[in-house]
Design an enzyme around this catalytic site. Sequence first.
Site, mmCIF file in Angstrom:
data_model
loop_
_atom_site.group_PDB
_atom_site.id
_atom_site.type_symbol
_atom_site.label_atom_id
_atom_site.label_comp_id
_atom_site.label_asym_id
_atom_site.label_seq_id
_atom_site.Cartn_x
_atom_site.Cartn_y
_atom_site.Cartn_z
ATOM 1 N N HIS A 118 0.829 -1.205 0.000
ATOM 2 C CA HIS A 118 0.000 0.000 0.000
ATOM 3 C C HIS A 118 0.868 1.261 0.000
ATOM 4 O O HIS A 118 0.631 2.190 -0.771
ATOM 5 C CB HIS A 118 -0.935 -0.042 1.219
ATOM 6 C CG HIS A 118 -1.878 1.107 1.257
ATOM 7 N ND1 HIS A 118 -2.127 1.822 2.384
ATOM 8 C CD2 HIS A 118 -2.628 1.689 0.284
ATOM 9 C CE1 HIS A 118 -2.999 2.789 2.115
ATOM 10 N NE2 HIS A 118 -3.317 2.716 0.849
ATOM 11 N N GLU A 173 -9.522 11.406 -5.155
ATOM 12 C CA GLU A 173 -8.398 11.156 -4.235
ATOM 13 C C GLU A 173 -8.054 12.370 -3.368
ATOM 14 O O GLU A 173 -7.904 12.170 -2.153
ATOM 15 C CB GLU A 173 -7.167 10.694 -5.043
ATOM 16 C CG GLU A 173 -6.039 10.274 -4.117
ATOM 17 C CD GLU A 173 -4.823 9.743 -4.860
ATOM 18 O OE1 GLU A 173 -4.723 9.877 -6.075
ATOM 19 O OE2 GLU A 173 -3.957 9.200 -4.160
HETATM 20 CU CU1 CUO Z 1 -4.407 4.148 -0.181
HETATM 21 CU CU2 CUO Z 1 -6.851 5.761 1.147
HETATM 22 O O1 CUO Z 1 -5.256 4.747 1.442
HETATM 23 O O2 CUO Z 1 -5.606 5.656 -0.404
#
Ligand code: CUO
Length: 660
Positions: free
Chosen positions: A210, A342
């Site tokens: 991630h 985003e």
């Molecule tokens: Cu990867 Cu919310 O954590 O974008």
Amino acid sequence: MQWAVVTAVFLAATVAADTNVAYQQQTINRLLYKISSPIKSTFTDLKQAAQSWNPREHIDKTSDGGAAVKRLMDELEDHRLLKQHHWFSLFNTRQREEALMLVDVLLHSRDFLTFKNNAAFFRERMNEGEFAYALYAAVTHSYLTRYVVLPPLYEVTPHLFTNSEVISKAYTAKMTQTPGIFKMEFTGSKKNPEQRVAYFGEDVGINSHHVHWHLDFPFWWTGDKIDRKGELFFWAHHQLTARYDAERLSNHLPPVDELYWDRPIKDGFAPHTVYKYGGEFPTRPDNKEFDDVEGVARIRDLKVLESRIHDAIAHGYIFNADGTHTDIDNDHGIDILGDIIESSAYSTNVAYYGALHNQAHRVLGAQADPKHKFNLPPGVMEHFETATRDPAFFRLHKYIDGIFKEHKDKLPPYTEEDLLYSNVRITDVEVSELSTYFEDFEFDLTNALDTTENVNEVSVKTRVSRLNHKPFSMNIHAHADHDDKVTVRIYIVPKYDENHIECDIDESRWGAILLDTFWTEVHAGDNEIKRKSSESSVAIPDRVSFPQLIHDADVAVANRAELPHKDTRSCGHPQRLLLPKGTKEGMEFWLDVFITSGDDAVHDDLAVHDHGSTHGYCGIRGEKYPDKRPMGFPLDRRIPDIRVYKVPNQHGHVVKIFHH
Ligand code: CUO
């Protein structure tokens, strides 16, 4: 040291640096070794650079006329930079600005020597967190360092990947000079049902994926255009959410519910995690009502942003800041929406659509101290390294995913013409046994601890339980009318819901997990397309450990040899997490295989060259995303009539995943 001697050392290093990947690897290792302590005195050239290099005197070696160096040096000399031994969060606007100033300096360094010396200089003068982030981002994006393997972050900044109990045992071990391996338990107790899936949210491999996804596709990125970045934001997080829900199903939990701004955040979270500098990560109790966060966002403003995005979806276009419209009711719309939600620097109207997702991370992270009364540091949600530990992460991303789904569901379903590839008929798909198990994994904690030259290092590690699966393989039998290149996509889709009710394909398709996408050739007649789990393009092998990288680079430099490792990518789900956890009786999934024309490939040579692989969730570094079709094709759109999907180039059957 005389300047002439320093110059000679630098020059000798230049020759090595620009021709030798092992030397570059060794340099990056050393820059990241114990980032909270000064550079080790035995790392002579880095130590010298930190003391004697003056970035202002080398602006002829930069590609921007020294603008980035001047900017950062001015800030440094005016004492405006964040002090060392303080927490760092990328979501903190000023801290991010500082880190990005260093990224700019490094990315504008024209040769590796300048890159290295600038890095060494600022390492000793900037906040460690800012430095580490900037170095990771610069190595990821600089053409100079394209063959360098970044060390696993869980061994560079272990505090962000393990819990406070383990860290304090490691400190004791060092104080008493007693080596040890300390068991890392997942956060919480069995009284909390969410604990059943903590092994997934706290998996160091998932956390590492991630954080690297966000390093490969930074929201702040304004450099060369990164292909389909907004769509990848949707897709990588959509797949994380789908994987998480599959883990929940296997553990007898319902799919995660989404977040609602006007309802309490159902699950609290006690992170049991500590900053190296800055104290404990804050805890959030169950059923916390959302509070506005001072200096960040008001909840009512976030609702307004959400509603503007819903409006854009309903209208089928977005408003750009210059007053024009951009249509989104097409394949490309998801990319635009991703940028806006985003939001990233690609958003064409931040003033209007804001940064719903990024703000939500900050708001969730600060719920324990929304008015900053207690001077608490940022919460786990404010770091990509730690965010997935908190169940609220998946609630947030379920909510964001729901907005993307609203857009996808508005697009017309695929027609038979979209799906049919008449050259190929899949006659059978053989799959070997699918089974998962838990195993122990150890990683190194050396870098969590401070060091001085007169206290010996001791070996400190942590051991954690992690999910894995037996290697498996597939053999796709396909009859082709003529020779051609083909695109193969393989998904698994849970067959039943949490009440063991069989799901309709139109419900379950949104939970489809991409196991693999690849390109190959078929020849006229019967073909067997064999594929192993280890070849999957969505997953990466276990990372080379930091101690191993250090050892290998040191040996390679000493022997003027090549490095043994070639896998430079850090983005991608760990291979061992390719399958969701099974059950004792076998958890049933539809295995769906789609073969379409090789014309879906963006690059001509994908059948023989994988361009660095792991493109499924992470694209190809510096190149276009390899698949022309929308990510998630053909399960990304509504399926009102399953008959349309029964094309001969598709195959589906039920498989079971066992857990031993
Ligand atoms: Cu990867 Cu919310 O954590 O974008």
